[in-house]
Every structure is written in structure tokens, then in C-alpha cells.
Design a protein around this motif. Structure first.
Motif, PDB file in Angstrom:
ATOM      1  N   SER A 139     -20.720 -14.319  -7.018  1.00  0.00           N
ATOM      2  CA  SER A 139     -20.447 -14.918  -8.326  1.00  0.00           C
ATOM      3  C   SER A 139     -19.364 -15.977  -8.211  1.00  0.00           C
ATOM      4  O   SER A 139     -18.311 -15.751  -7.624  1.00  0.00           O
ATOM      5  CB  SER A 139     -19.996 -13.838  -9.312  1.00  0.00           C
ATOM      6  N   VAL A 140     -19.655 -17.140  -8.806  1.00  0.00           N
ATOM      7  CA  VAL A 140     -18.744 -18.290  -8.785  1.00  0.00           C
ATOM      8  C   VAL A 140     -18.279 -18.566 -10.210  1.00  0.00           C
ATOM      9  O   VAL A 140     -19.087 -18.555 -11.149  1.00  0.00           O
ATOM     10  CB  VAL A 140     -19.463 -19.543  -8.234  1.00  0.00           C
ATOM     11  N   LEU A 141     -17.008 -18.817 -10.350  1.00  0.00           N
ATOM     12  CA  LEU A 141     -16.447 -19.231 -11.634  1.00  0.00           C
ATOM     13  C   LEU A 141     -15.368 -20.253 -11.323  1.00  0.00           C
ATOM     14  O   LEU A 141     -14.317 -19.906 -10.792  1.00  0.00           O
ATOM     15  CB  LEU A 141     -15.844 -18.044 -12.389  1.00  0.00           C
ATOM     16  N   GLY A 142     -15.637 -21.532 -11.617  1.00  0.00           N
ATOM     17  CA  GLY A 142     -14.647 -22.535 -11.255  1.00  0.00           C
ATOM     18  C   GLY A 142     -14.965 -23.916 -11.777  1.00  0.00           C
ATOM     19  O   GLY A 142     -15.913 -24.128 -12.528  1.00  0.00           O
ATOM     20  N   ARG A 143     -14.156 -24.866 -11.331  1.00  0.00           N
ATOM     21  CA  ARG A 143     -14.225 -26.266 -11.755  1.00  0.00           C
ATOM     22  C   ARG A 143     -14.864 -27.095 -10.654  1.00  0.00           C
ATOM     23  O   ARG A 143     -14.503 -26.981  -9.488  1.00  0.00           O
ATOM     24  CB  ARG A 143     -12.810 -26.764 -12.031  1.00  0.00           C
ATOM     25  N   ASN A 144     -15.813 -27.948 -11.039  1.00  0.00           N
ATOM     26  CA  ASN A 144     -16.526 -28.786 -10.088  1.00  0.00           C
ATOM     27  C   ASN A 144     -16.443 -30.239 -10.549  1.00  0.00           C
ATOM     28  O   ASN A 144     -17.157 -30.646 -11.454  1.00  0.00           O
ATOM     29  CB  ASN A 144     -17.985 -28.316 -10.010  1.00  0.00           C
TER      30      ASN A 144
END
Length: 194
Positions: A139-144
Motif C-alpha cells: 500500500s502506497v500513500l504519498g505525494r507524486n
């Protein structure tokens, strides 16, 4: 035989004491939280794994893998698409070509979250279907910030082989078609897990 007041009082005390003890013993099973043994739950030695794959975000054509599902009233007037929300089910492949071996899917959403640059909030799972990783997720949760050469996003969890996962994903645009918006992004993922 008549029961005396003293015998009745003693019996009541014994029953209350027994009830108290039973309540304490039973309370252990109904606790909200309790410490557990790592070894007993199969968490013996933490491993570091590196995964390498390509993410295909296809927004054009007859079968897009990413579609806009919502936008703000002002999104069309924003130079960054601020307020747009896109749902994705993007293929993950072993090579940069869409026809290379499928290793999983990137499933989730990305949303334009910046008014000053093209920067997405990424909320997604890498759902793997290949080899020993089949059925496992990260699972990824971040800013791109998509026009940065390399972007780093946190891995915040996982399932299957990646239970208790933590780490980071490094994304680098391999190919971007500015006319269609289709993109191929190279991912290097480094993850600690048991």
C-alpha cells in the motif's frame, strides 16, 4: 435446619469473592489490546526486498486503465488540474512495454492536490499476481510530483508476504505522451517485511 444470619453473611461473602475472581479471570479474554509474541505469530526475522516493475497509466483510447471520476467546479480552469480525482486499475509489467510480463496491478486513486504544480496525492495498492508474491499487496500513500525526475512515496503497509511492510517506492517517468496523457513509469520499491 434454619440458616443463621452469620452463615448467610459468610455465604454471601464467598459468592461475591468467587464472582469477583471469575470477573478478573474472564476480563483477560475481553481486553481491547494485549501484547503478542512476534515469534509465535511467525514474525521471526525482518527481510528487505527490492521490487522493480513498470506502471502503465493509460488515460486515452477505448480501454483506459485510469479514468477521471470527479473534479471540482474550478478544475477545468486550473493549470494543474487541481481537484481532479482519477480511479486506476493500471497494469504493472516486468518491462517497459505493455506487452511484457504482467506482474500485478496498481489499483486505487490519484488526485491533483496542488495549485502550483502537477502534484498528485497517490492512494493505491500494488496487487501482485506473479510467483511467490501472487496475492500479496503493498500500500502506497504519498505525494507524486509527476514532472520531478524521481519521486519518492512511502509504503505504509501490505498483505500476504508483505504483512507489516514499510518502505518506499521510487518512481521515474520512462515515457510520457503529452498529447494523450498516457505514461509509463518505472518503479523501484524497497520494503522491509517479515
Amino acid at each position: 435446619m434454619a440458616m443463621t444470619l452469620q452463615n448467610s453473611s459468610s455465604l454471601c461473602t464467598i459468592l461475591l469473592t468467587l464472582l469477583f475472581i471469575l470477573t478478573l479471570v474472564g476480563a483477560g479474554d475481553n481486553r481491547f489490546s494485549r501484547p503478542l509474541s512476534r515469534v509465535k505469530h511467525g514474525l521471526k526475522k525482518e527481510k528487505l526486498s527490492h521490487l522493480h516493475f513498470y506502471f502503465h497509466d493509460i488515460v486515452s483510447g477505448r480501454s483506459p486503465t485510469a479514468i477521471r471520476v470527479a473534479q471540482a467546479p474550478t478544475t477545468q480552469n486550473s493549470s494543474t488540474g487541481f481537484g481532479a480525482v482519477v480511479m486506476m486499475d493500471d497494469p504493472l509489467t516486468s518491462g517497459p512495454e505493455l506487452g511484457s510480463k504482467l506482474v500485478g496491478k496498481a489499483q486505487g486513486i490519484y488526485a491533483s492536490a496542488s495549485q502550483t504544480e502537477i502534484g498528485f496525492l497517490m492512494v493505491l495498492n500494488f496487487a501482485f499476481i506473479e510467483g511467490e508474491h501472487n496475492g500479496s499487496t503493498l500500500s502506497v500513500l504519498g505525494r507524486n510530483t509527476v514532472f520531478s525526475t524521481v519521486r519518492e512515496m512511502p509504503i505504509v503497509g501490505g498483505s500476504g508476504l508483505f504483512r507489516f511492510a514499510r518502505g518506499y517506492a521510487r518512481a521515474k517517468t520512462h515515457k510520457l505522451d503529452l498529447n494523450t496523457g498516457d505514461a509509463v513509469v518505472e518503479y523501484n520499491v524497497y520494503v522491509l517485511h517479515y
